[in-house]
Design a protein around this motif. Structure first.
Motif, PDB file in Angstrom:
ATOM      1  N   TRP A   1      35.557  32.655  35.708  1.00 49.29           N
ATOM      2  CA  TRP A   1      35.738  32.207  37.073  1.00 49.29           C
ATOM      3  C   TRP A   1      36.994  32.774  37.470  1.00 49.29           C
ATOM      4  CZ3 TRP A   1      34.339  26.599  38.343  1.00 49.29           C
ATOM      5  CH2 TRP A   1      32.857  26.315  38.287  1.00 49.29           C
TER       6      TRP A   1
ATOM      7  N   ASP B   1      37.285  37.857  42.149  1.00 50.28           N
ATOM      8  CA  ASP B   1      38.143  38.109  43.166  1.00 50.28           C
ATOM      9  C   ASP B   1      38.369  37.069  43.861  1.00 50.28           C
ATOM     10  OD1 ASP B   1      39.096  39.079  45.666  1.00 50.28           O
ATOM     11  OD2 ASP B   1      38.103  41.070  45.558  1.00 50.28           O
ATOM     12  N   PRO B   2      39.484  36.320  44.294  1.00 54.28           N
ATOM     13  CA  PRO B   2      39.684  35.248  45.079  1.00 54.28           C
ATOM     14  C   PRO B   2      39.098  35.434  46.402  1.00 54.28           C
ATOM     15  CG  PRO B   2      41.541  36.304  44.712  1.00 54.28           C
ATOM     16  CD  PRO B   2      40.716  36.785  43.663  1.00 54.28           C
TER      17      PRO B   2
ATOM     18  N   TYR C   1      35.501  34.752  46.026  1.00 54.76           N
ATOM     19  CA  TYR C   1      35.143  33.367  45.306  1.00 54.76           C
ATOM     20  C   TYR C   1      36.314  32.566  45.620  1.00 54.76           C
ATOM     21  CZ  TYR C   1      31.208  36.066  43.284  1.00 54.76           C
ATOM     22  OH  TYR C   1      30.092  36.904  43.363  1.00 54.76           O
ATOM     23  N   PRO C   2      36.845  31.954  46.787  1.00 63.50           N
ATOM     24  CA  PRO C   2      38.066  31.400  46.993  1.00 63.50           C
ATOM     25  C   PRO C   2      37.902  30.056  46.600  1.00 63.50           C
ATOM     26  CG  PRO C   2      36.880  31.485  49.062  1.00 63.50           C
ATOM     27  CD  PRO C   2      36.131  32.651  47.937  1.00 63.50           C
TER      28      PRO C   2
ATOM     29  N   THR D   1      37.916  30.369  42.008  1.00 62.35           N
ATOM     30  CA  THR D   1      39.121  30.720  41.363  1.00 62.35           C
ATOM     31  C   THR D   1      40.243  29.775  41.454  1.00 62.35           C
ATOM     32  OG1 THR D   1      39.538  32.103  43.473  1.00 62.35           O
ATOM     33  CG2 THR D   1      38.800  33.197  41.877  1.00 62.35           C
ATOM     34  N   ARG D   2      40.284  28.900  42.498  1.00 61.00           N
ATOM     35  CA  ARG D   2      41.343  27.904  42.416  1.00 61.00           C
ATOM     36  C   ARG D   2      40.790  26.388  41.949  1.00 61.00           C
ATOM     37  NH1 ARG D   2      39.713  27.499  48.122  1.00 61.00           N
ATOM     38  NH2 ARG D   2      38.938  25.200  48.486  1.00 61.00           N
TER      39      ARG D   2
END
Length: 240
Positions: free
Chosen positions: A192, A196-197, A200-201, A204-205
């Motif tokens: 994860w 790419d944030p 996939y915001p 990734t956080r």
């Protein structure tokens, strides 16, 4: 091997065994070795008998594993106290659901074998108990089947998704990494984290949450959302 009706298999000790004894021993072996490690030869050795005697009671390994998983479910039902007459359906369903999850958590090999729709004895008992509790909500009778099966699918399906990856013989990670829970989650979190944030915001956080989340809390969070929806929909008046 086909079972022969009317007589015990030559060389076996069918009279000294029962299906219940065989299934109980299978549960212990599955806990220790996983599904791949369970063989009729090893089980016969544990029970001090011959493989032929086992086939008198159980047709094949698939049936044995299914019976063992159903026994795990039966132990969960026995551990979940029945709610008192007039008690809220939601609280009874929560107790029942968490008892099933906890049982599968102790026997992770069983999780993927508790299937729906229900066919085996304890799976049928689980669905019937869910339906009996749903009937207390005052919802229209014609909705009881859909609601009861939806709750059943959540309990068994989500438990399998959460618990099964920790089974002794669960599939290995794509890179061949160990399949312990921590290793599995760490590997997935790394994957994860490489996303790419922009695309996939959320994922990734939340890699830290994935690594360190509590499985039971994850299960009960979804369960509570489901039961809150049930409570909001139901007529609080008892059925007449």
């Amino acid at each position: 091997m086909q079972r022969t009706r009317g007589r015990a298999p030559t060389g076996g000790r069918a009279g000294a065994l029962s299906r219940e004894v065989i299934v109980g021993a299978a549960v212990a072996l599955l806990d220790e070795r996983g599904e791949r490690g369970l063989t009729f030869r090893l089980l016969a050795k544990q029970l001090n008998t011959g493989p032929g005697a086992l086939y008198w009671h159980v047709t094949n390994k698939d049936e044995l594993v299914a019976l063992a998983a159903d026994q795990v479910l039966g132990d969960a039902l026995a551990a979940a106290p029945r709610p008192e007459e007039g008690a809220a359906a939601g609280s009874g369903l929560r107790v029942l659901a968490t008892a099933v999850f906890d049982a599968l958590d102790r026997h992770p090999w069983a999780a993927s074998h508790v299937n729906a729709p229900a066919t085996r004895e304890n799976a049928l008992r689980l669905l019937d108990r869910i339906g009996t509790l749903v009937a207390r909500t005052g919802l229209p009778v014609e909705r009881h089947f859909a609601i009861s099966t939806a709750i059943s699918y959540y309990i068994t399906g989500v438990s399998a998704q959460i618990v099964a990856p920790r089974a002794p013989d669960a599939p290995r990670a794509p890179d061949g990494a160990a399949t312990s829970r921590d290793a599995y989650l760490a590997h997935t979190a790394e994957r994860w984290g490489e996303l790419d944030p922009v695309d996939y915001p959320f994922l990734t956080r939340t890699t830290t949450d994935l690594r360190h989340h509590d499985d039971r809390d994850q299960f009960t969070t979804g369960l509570d959302l489901l039961l809150e929806g049930l409570n909001a929909t139901a007529d609080p008046r008892p059925p007449t």
